[in-house]
Design an enzyme around this catalytic site. Structure first.
Site, short mmCIF file in Angstrom:
data_model
loop_
_atom_site.label_atom_id
_atom_site.label_comp_id
_atom_site.label_asym_id
_atom_site.label_seq_id
_atom_site.Cartn_x
_atom_site.Cartn_y
_atom_site.Cartn_z
CB SER A 94 -0.85 0.03 1.27
OG SER A 94 -0.08 0.47 2.38
CG ASP A 95 1.58 5.86 -1.12
OD1 ASP A 95 2.51 5.91 -0.29
OD2 ASP A 95 1.46 6.70 -2.03
CD1 TRP A 96 1.70 8.12 5.31
CD2 TRP A 96 3.80 7.36 5.18
NE1 TRP A 96 2.36 8.56 6.40
CE2 TRP A 96 3.66 8.11 6.37
CE3 TRP A 96 5.04 6.78 4.90
CZ2 TRP A 96 4.71 8.30 7.26
CZ3 TRP A 96 6.08 6.96 5.78
CH2 TRP A 96 5.91 7.71 6.95
#
Ligand code: BGC
Length: 760
Positions: free
Chosen positions: A292-294
């Protein structure tokens, strides 16, 4: 299994020659080149908490403090096997110490992964990615990525969150700086080149790192250029425009992808089963790592598709997201969910296996410390060869946008130069967005380079009065304009992308002195700067060029380097004239410059952009001969065609021309773009030299995403065009396609073989 056994060396040759001692036979299942079954055996020994741990990515520290900030509690998480990877960490020695905790003090001794955004260099900072794309030479981007990998791997890193391959057609979007511009074909070539540069031929080599291609799949289409906003686009646009660079990265073997923050048509990407599981995993057959992104899993709640963190975790796992970057949602929710639901446990196991596989492929089970060699770290960082390459590539990224009356190049005897503008003295900005371990003191900025190269330079940072006085006293003005580093990057979208008023005033006042004005236009996005085009005699597109920015610009100003960069994205005339890309559909009323006609255009300004995609001038001139095809007709089934065009340097200097091949399918089952890039080649030509540039395309390169939901090569004619920019076509030919066929991937993602033969 006692953790120390991870350290047992297992030379394959010795293993083949001698019976193994018992201890070595008990070496953890995942030894060098461990077979899938060995990882399965390891998985079988893991508790649910340890499994989830592999999916947990935590932040090691902020900026320079890095992992030195790791607290005893944090280290206990590692000892318990509850962390699989860290991001924003670095340093051969500190990471060796951290790895030692994982390998020696945890029950299973599974090594950690260390990651960072190493985007356009680690310590040796290259031009920002948009500028790298302006070289129109993927080999340059590959070289930059290779050097970044050499340095980052020496600093203990295994993994970079790059390349960023989001196609970006709205320059208001701050993240346009991180990618390769507006075109899917150009973007695909740069995506693949960077993946190859980071990963090399062998991921387990100690000087290669894993690529993390991002941000899958339509982050670049964020509505209105507002970061994080929804992409609401047709499936055709998704397939033909936004996904090809991701496909190209898959073909190049990217070992991981990162999901986008935004939603696609209302479905947040990080929980998007159709996009991640159906398309990426099933349709493309991608079985690598997906992170996932942040905090993007957590953000599924804010998107309004998950009512709780547990729901968010479930959605992301079901969609196929393996690793939770920073969010702690997997850490807190997944164990209970998986233990209550065998289907989720199965998905959890699959995700864990994907993490273990990359650890194996990086060679971490064979030698968890191979990336932690402080001597190598000291030796490779900012090595002279790296700096020289940063200079060479910076020069190749510069775009000569305008050169009225041949004011450039300057003669060495140019006389007194007034250097004006704060950006000329802003070394920090040249590091751009994502500077990894780039240091301001490594940068040679424009002021330093110009003062070193030329005796009569007067520098004025800003202030109209002083600038005008300096201009009056000078023979020529070099005016640094544009945006500093902080205007582009994540969360740096702007509705206005023109010159700030203060710079407009400065430009007008300096131009009014009548002295020749050379604008050096800096920044990480296409800017709407009609005043610059209107008032400066010459304009050098100089982006944010990294540590050798100043010398590269100065060598170009004086003609020691002949500029040959080309725009990877359109420069608009106004902030309101975006998004705009060259590959538009014609509409029923194709655009014309006739203001009285009702066509697809604005009434209040020309439809032609300020500077078109592919635009870029040279200090020499080039002539194009006719475009020839080795056959006039090809079969849709397996047909290929070789397209050739001779190009001659007709001017007095050596220089590079970027030969661009465009296509148009004038009649098809769906409306097709007025132009589409299908080949490009940067060729070096001595004065008077001719080379014949050739491209070999296959029928698949002409496919379209048909209404049936498949890539179809349709019968009919294709117009082929060669030129030096999307608005400077010099030669044309027509190809006929016979029959029809289904292609298996997007045409823009398929590399085109090209060559440049000497002579006609
Ligand atoms: C960005 C990613 C980046 C990540 C880790 C996020 O905010 O969107 O591109 O890789 O942070 O730094």
């Amino acid at each position: 299994m006692p953790p120390r056994l991870w350290k047992v060396a297992l030379p394959l040759l010795a293993a083949a020659l001698a019976p193994l001692p018992l201890a070595a036979q008990q070496t953890p299942a995942a030894a060098p080149g461990a077979a899938e079954a060995d990882l399965d055996a390891l998985l079988a020994r893991m508790t649910t908490a340890e499994k989830v741990g592999q999916l947990v990515q935590r932040m090691g520290g902020r900026q320079r403090a890095l992992n030195s900030r790791l607290t005893p509690e944090e280290l206990d998480l590692v000892r318990r096997g509850e962390v699989g990877s860290y991001l924003h960490v670095a340093g051969a020695e500190p990471l060796r110490a951290l790895q030692r905790v994982a390998v020696e003090d945890s029950r299973l001794g599974i090594p950690l992964l260390f990651a960072m955004d190493v985007v356009h260099g680690y310590r040796t900072i290259f031009p920002v990615p948009l500028a790298l794309a302006a070289t129109w030479d993927p080999a340059d981007a590959q070289s930059a990525a290779r050097i970044a990998a050499v340095e980052a791997s020496a600093a203990g890193l295994h993994w970079t969150f790059a390349p960023m391959v989001d196609v970006a057609r709205d320059p208001r979007w701050g993240r346009v700086v991180e990618g390769s511009g507006e075109d899917p074909f150009l973007g695909s070539a740069f995506a693949a080149a960077q993946v190859r540069g980071f990963q090399g031929a062998d991921l387990s080599a100690p000087d290669t790192i894993m690529a993390g291609t991002k941000h899958f799949g339509a982050y670049g289409a964020a509505e209105g250029g507002r970061d994080y906003a929804v992409a609401d686009i047709s499936e055709r646009t998704l397939r033909e425009t936004y996904l090809p660079p991701f496909e190209a990265a898959a073909e190049a073997g990217t070992a991981s992808y990162m999901t986008a923050f935004n939603a696609l048509g209302g479905v947040p990407t990080t929980g998007n089963v159709e996009l991640l599981r159906s398309l990426l995993r099933h349709e493309w057959g991608y079985d690598g790592l997906l992170l996932s992104d942040w905090r993007a899993i957590e953000e599924l709640q804010a998107h309004g598709v998950a009512g709780s963190r547990a729901e968010a975790a479930k959605l992301a796992l079901e969609a196929g997201v393996d690793i939770d970057m920073v969010g702690d949602v997997y850490a807190q929710e997944l164990a209970a969910l998986a233990e209550a639901d065998p289907a989720l446990m199965q998905l959890l196991d699959e995700a864990v296996l994907r993490v273990l596989r990359v650890k194996r492929d990086l060679g971490l089970f064979a030698d968890p410390f191979q990336y932690h060699d402080a001597a190598r770290e000291a030796a490779v960082m900012l090595a002279p060869g790296h700096r020289a390459e940063a200079r060479r590539i910076a020069e190749r990224a510069i775009v000569l946008l305008r050169n009225e009356g041949g004011v450039l190049p300057l003669a060495k005897t140019a006389g007194r130069i007034a250097l004006i503008g704060a950006l000329a003295d802003d070394a920090f900005s040249q590091l751009g967005s994502w500077r990894a371990r780039g240091q301001i003191e490594d940068v040679v900025d424009l002021r330093a380079a110009l003062e070193a190269a030329h005796p009569g330079v007067t520098y004025v940072a800003e202030g109209v009065e002083a600038a005008v006085a300096a201009a009056r006293a000078a023979d020529v003005v070099v005016l640094a304009l544009g945006e500093d580093f902080d205007r582009t990057g994540e969360a740096r979208s702007f509705a206005e992308i023109g010159l700030p008023q203060a710079q407009q005033d400065l430009l007008a006042a300096v131009a009014a002195t009548g002295k020749p004005v050379i604008a050096v236009l800096m920044g990480g996005r296409p800017l709407a700067v009609p005043e610059v085009a209107g008032q400066a005699d010459a304009v050098l597109g100089a982006w944010l060029l990294g540590i050798e920015a100043g010398p590269a610009v100065v060598r170009t100003l004086f003609g020691e380097a002949n500029p040959a960069g080309r725009l990877p994205a359109t420069f608009p005339r106004a902030s309101a004239a975006v998004p705009y890309a060259y590959d538009q559909l014609p509409s029923g009323r194709p655009a014309s410059e006739d203001l009285a006609a009702d066509t697809v255009r604005w009434r209040d300004q020309p439809i032609a952009p300020l500077w078109a995609f592919g635009h870029g001038l040279s200090y020499t001139t080039f002539d194009y001969g006719p475009l020839t095809l080795d056959r006039a007709t090809i079969s849709a089934i397996g047909g290929t065609v070789t397209v050739s065009v001779p190009v001659t340097n007709t001017g007095p200097r050596a220089g590079d021309e970027v030969v661009q091949l465009y296509m148009r399918d004038p009649v098809a089952s769906v409306s097709r773009p007025v132009l589409q890039l299908r080949g490009f080649r940067r060729v070096a030509l001595e004065p008077g030299e001719t080379r014949t540039v050739r491209f070999t395309l296959s029928a698949e390169h002409f496919a379209l995403w048909a209404q049936a939901g498949a890539w179809i090569v349709e019968p009919g004619t294709i117009e082929l065009m060669a030129g030096s920019a999307s608005d400077a076509i010099h030669a044309r030919a027509t190809l006929t396609i016979e029959g029809e066929n289904v292609a298996d991937r997007s045409p823009a993602s398929i590399p085109v073989e090209s060559g440049a033969d000497v002579g006609h």
